[in-house]
Structures are given as structure tokens and as C-alpha cells.
Write an enzyme that holds these catalytic residues in place. Structure first.
Site, PDB file in Angstrom:
ATOM      1  CG  HIS A 153      -2.088  -0.904   1.118  1.00  0.00           C
ATOM      2  ND1 HIS A 153      -1.995  -2.245   1.419  1.00  0.00           N
ATOM      3  CD2 HIS A 153      -3.365  -0.691   0.716  1.00  0.00           C
ATOM      4  CE1 HIS A 153      -3.175  -2.816   1.211  1.00  0.00           C
ATOM      5  NE2 HIS A 153      -4.020  -1.897   0.789  1.00  0.00           N
ATOM      6  CE  LYS A 157      -4.020  -0.426   4.640  1.00  0.00           C
ATOM      7  NZ  LYS A 157      -5.391   0.091   4.757  1.00  0.00           N
TER       8      LYS A 157
HETATM    9  P1  NAD Z   1      -6.997  10.548   3.958  1.00  0.00           P
HETATM   10  O1  NAD Z   1      -6.098  10.847   5.115  1.00  0.00           O
HETATM   11  O2  NAD Z   1      -6.641  11.088   2.613  1.00  0.00           O
HETATM   12  O3  NAD Z   1      -8.468  11.086   4.292  1.00  0.00           O
HETATM   13  C1  NAD Z   1      -9.069  10.980   5.534  1.00  0.00           C
HETATM   14  C2  NAD Z   1      -9.921  12.233   5.730  1.00  0.00           C
HETATM   15  O4  NAD Z   1     -10.673  12.067   6.935  1.00  0.00           O
HETATM   16  C3  NAD Z   1      -9.082  13.508   5.879  1.00  0.00           C
HETATM   17  O5  NAD Z   1      -9.546  14.521   5.011  1.00  0.00           O
HETATM   18  C4  NAD Z   1      -9.269  13.886   7.351  1.00  0.00           C
HETATM   19  O6  NAD Z   1      -9.237  15.288   7.572  1.00  0.00           O
HETATM   20  C5  NAD Z   1     -10.667  13.308   7.604  1.00  0.00           C
HETATM   21  N1  NAD Z   1     -10.937  13.081   9.028  1.00  0.00           N
HETATM   22  C6  NAD Z   1     -10.108  12.573   9.979  1.00  0.00           C
HETATM   23  N2  NAD Z   1     -10.733  12.533  11.179  1.00  0.00           N
HETATM   24  C7  NAD Z   1     -11.977  13.046  10.984  1.00  0.00           C
HETATM   25  C8  NAD Z   1     -13.083  13.286  11.829  1.00  0.00           C
HETATM   26  N3  NAD Z   1     -13.051  13.005  13.136  1.00  0.00           N
HETATM   27  N4  NAD Z   1     -14.201  13.814  11.270  1.00  0.00           N
HETATM   28  C9  NAD Z   1     -14.267  14.122   9.964  1.00  0.00           C
HETATM   29  N5  NAD Z   1     -13.231  13.913   9.096  1.00  0.00           N
HETATM   30  C10 NAD Z   1     -12.110  13.386   9.600  1.00  0.00           C
HETATM   31  O7  NAD Z   1      -7.168   8.970   3.929  1.00  0.00           O
HETATM   32  P2  NAD Z   1      -7.714   8.064   2.711  1.00  0.00           P
HETATM   33  O8  NAD Z   1      -6.565   7.560   1.912  1.00  0.00           O
HETATM   34  O9  NAD Z   1      -8.827   8.771   2.038  1.00  0.00           O
HETATM   35  O10 NAD Z   1      -8.275   6.796   3.533  1.00  0.00           O
HETATM   36  C11 NAD Z   1      -9.316   6.936   4.488  1.00  0.00           C
HETATM   37  C12 NAD Z   1      -9.652   5.567   5.070  1.00  0.00           C
HETATM   38  O11 NAD Z   1     -10.196   4.728   4.047  1.00  0.00           O
HETATM   39  C13 NAD Z   1      -8.452   4.790   5.626  1.00  0.00           C
HETATM   40  O12 NAD Z   1      -8.851   4.080   6.771  1.00  0.00           O
HETATM   41  C14 NAD Z   1      -8.101   3.828   4.502  1.00  0.00           C
HETATM   42  O13 NAD Z   1      -7.410   2.674   4.957  1.00  0.00           O
HETATM   43  C15 NAD Z   1      -9.500   3.486   4.032  1.00  0.00           C
HETATM   44  N6  NAD Z   1      -9.604   2.915   2.684  1.00  0.00           N
HETATM   45  C16 NAD Z   1     -10.558   1.964   2.533  1.00  0.00           C
HETATM   46  C17 NAD Z   1     -10.786   1.422   1.294  1.00  0.00           C
HETATM   47  C18 NAD Z   1     -11.898   0.401   1.138  1.00  0.00           C
HETATM   48  O14 NAD Z   1     -12.088  -0.114   0.014  1.00  0.00           O
HETATM   49  N7  NAD Z   1     -12.644   0.086   2.191  1.00  0.00           N
HETATM   50  C19 NAD Z   1     -10.030   1.833   0.197  1.00  0.00           C
HETATM   51  C20 NAD Z   1      -9.055   2.813   0.383  1.00  0.00           C
HETATM   52  C21 NAD Z   1      -8.864   3.374   1.642  1.00  0.00           C
END
Ligand code: NAD
Length: 265
Positions: A153, A157
Site C-alpha cells: 500500500h 496508510k
Molecule cells: P486521507 O487521510 O486522505 O483522508 C481521511 C480524511 O478524513 C481527511 O480529510 C481527514 O481530515 C478526515 N478526518 C479525519 N478525522 C476526521 C473526523 N473526526 N471527522 C471528519 N473527518 C475526519 O485517507 P484516505 O486515503 O482517504 O483513507 C481513508 C480511510 O479509508 C483509511 O482508513 C483507509 O485505509 C481506508 N480505505 C478503505 C478502502 C476500502 O475499500 N474500504 C479503500 C481505500 C482506503
């Protein structure tokens, strides 16, 4: 027909922005707003049309004011369950993509859904190809003696090993009685070199810039190796699964954990 009203939490993140765009493109869905830690307004291009999305930092206020049917959460481990609890208490169906959700969280989520009679989906991987990779690995496991998993990844992450790798190991372990795997141990006294063992299956986590989300399940047998590999090359790969979950979740009265169950695999 009434459109499904959707709020996206983590709307300013990498996944959140992609979800905002994907939801805005669908005729039967209505993007009612976004939530993130900083109040903002984002502009996205939807088929050549500019769409403005207001980002609030207050989820509870947004749920009250915008009255969504579905809350999509891509934030970070540790906060997603708070959003889940808040949504369920207000009769809003959560679709949680945030990874790092623990087995205790899943148990609590199932209990809350049953108590409030509200449907929810939690899926550690929304890429349909990744779900098929897990299914194919489960099919191969009884026939090939040893297996290891390498998950790769991007370096931002937060959790390791990935939820997908853990879920793959659990799926393989469920057919284990027909499987005689016995992982070789490190002989130089450094067990970390062999990765993390999940029920006897070694998982190796790679974190590097340039990667998105990738996984190889490698089966070894006498004189042969079977490699099942999936690559999410961009975050678009997760969107058909997320949209499917948004469309289905309102018809549920329970928690569905994993896209495989939603697809009936
Ligand atoms: P990222 O850091 O780019 O985005 C996360 C966002 O959440 C940020 O903008 C942050 O400001 C916001 N955030 C954090 N705490 C918050 C809160 N309390 N209230 C509101 N907003 C809040 O991360 P990302 O790459 O977009 O990944 C996000 C999550 O999704 C991770 O856990 C990642 O592992 C997961 N993910 C899951 C899949 C899936 O298929 N299920 C795929 C990719 C990523």
C-alpha cells in the site's frame, strides 16, 4: 422516485473526494453535503459540470440539518465508529470504508443495527476485483499446501497489516482443516523477518510512495506456485462497490460486513 440522500464523512480526503465525485455522478443519489475536520468548500468536476460541496466540521449538526439516508465514512481508525454510532442513533444507514475496524467494533456495530433496526455496511475493501481475489484464494486453499500473503500500500496508510490481508487469512483459515500448511520459521532468531502470523499464515506488509492498494496470495505446492494478485491502480476502483453499498444499505435491517456478502459470494 425519491433519491437516496448521501453525506460523505472524510470528504476532503483522498477517498472522500473520489466518493463525492462518484455520488454526484449518479442520478438516483443526491449528495447532500460533506464533513471533514476543517470547514471548507470543494469544487469538483462532474462530467464537465462544476459542483460545489460545502464541508462542515460538525457531523451531528449536519445530520440534523441535511437529513441524509446514508452516511459514507472514509476517515481514520478510531473515529469511524463514533460516526457509526451517531448515524445509527439518528436512523441513518452507515457505509464504512475506513479500515482498522476491530472485531469488537464489528460486534458492537451488529448489536446497534439490530437494536435500532437500521442497516449498515462495513467493508475493508470496496474493490470488486479484490473481493474476487479473496474468494479465489479461499477456493485454492484446500488444494495447495502452503500460502503466504504480501500486501502493498501507499506509505500514508495508517494500519498494517491491511484489513483485506487479515480477511483473506481468516477466509483461508476457515477451510484449514483440509489444508496442511506449516510456515517455515526464521532460523536466525529474527521472527519479524517472516512477517506477522495470522493463524499460521504469514502476512508481509509493504508501504511505499507510488503504490495504491495491491495484494498477492501465493500458494506453494510441490513443483508449482499459484499467485493470485489484485491491483487497485487508482481510487476509482473502489467506487462501484461503494455505490452498490449505498444503494443496498437502505433495504437492510442488519450489519453486512464485507462486500463479498453484499455480492452474495
Ligand atoms: P486521507 O487521510 O486522505 O483522508 C481521511 C480524511 O478524513 C481527511 O480529510 C481527514 O481530515 C478526515 N478526518 C479525519 N478525522 C476526521 C473526523 N473526526 N471527522 C471528519 N473527518 C475526519 O485517507 P484516505 O486515503 O482517504 O483513507 C481513508 C480511510 O479509508 C483509511 O482508513 C483507509 O485505509 C481506508 N480505505 C478503505 C478502502 C476500502 O475499500 N474500504 C479503500 C481505500 C482506503
Amino acid at each position: 422516485m425519491e433519491k437516496t440522500r448521501v453525506i460523505v464523512v472524510g470528504a476532503n480526503g483522498r477517498m472522500g473526494r473520489e466518493v463525492v465525485k462518484a455520488v454526484a455522478r449518479e442520478g438516483d443519489l443526491q449528495l447532500v453535503g460533506g464533513v471533514d475536520v476543517i470547514e471548507d468548500e470543494i469544487r469538483i468536476d462532474v462530467g464537465g459540470r462544476e459542483v460545489q460541496v460545502k464541508i462542515s466540521s460538525n457531523l451531528e449538526e449536519s445530520l440534523n440539518a441535511l437529513e441524509p439516508h446514508v452516511l459514507v465514512d472514509f476517515t481514520r481508525p478510531g473515529v469511524a465508529m463514533n460516526h457509526f454510532r451517531l448515524a445509527i442513533a439518528k436512523g441513518v444507514s452507515p457505509v464504512i470504508g475506513t479500515t482498522g475496524i476491530t472485531p469488537e467494533d464489528i460486534e458492537e456495530a451488529g448489536r446497534l443495527c439490530a437494536q435500532h433496526q437500521v442497516g449498515a455496511v462495513i467493508a475493508p475493501n470496496f474493490a470488486i476485483g479484490a473481493v474476487l481475489m479473496m474468494k479465489f484464494a479461499e477456493m485454492a486453499a484446500p488444494y495447495l499446501p502452503d500460502v503466504e500473503i504480501i500486501e502493498l500500500h501507499h506509505n500514508a496508510k495508517l494500519d498494517a497489516p491491511s484489513g483485506t490481508a487479515l480477511k483473506t487469512a481468516e477466509a483461508i483459515n476457515r477451510v484449514k482443516e483440509r489444508w496442511s500448511g506449516s510456515p517455515a520459521q526464521a532460523t536466525n532468531g529474527e521472527p519479524a523477518a517472516r512477517g506477522m502470523s495470522v493463524g499460521g499464515i504469514q502476512i508481509h506488509s509493504v508501504r511505499l510512495p507510488g503504490l495504491v492498494a495491491h495484494q498477492e496470495v501465493i500458494f506453494g505446492g510441490p513443483g508449482q506456485v499459484l499467485t493470485i494478485r489484485h491491483d487497485s491502480l487508482s481510487r476509482e476502483s473502489f467506487m462501484p462497490g461503494v455505490i452498490l453499498a449505498i444503494r443496498r444499505v437502505r433495504g437492510l435491517k442488519e450489519l453486512v460486513y464485507g462486500l463479498d456478502r453484499l455480492l452474495g459470494l
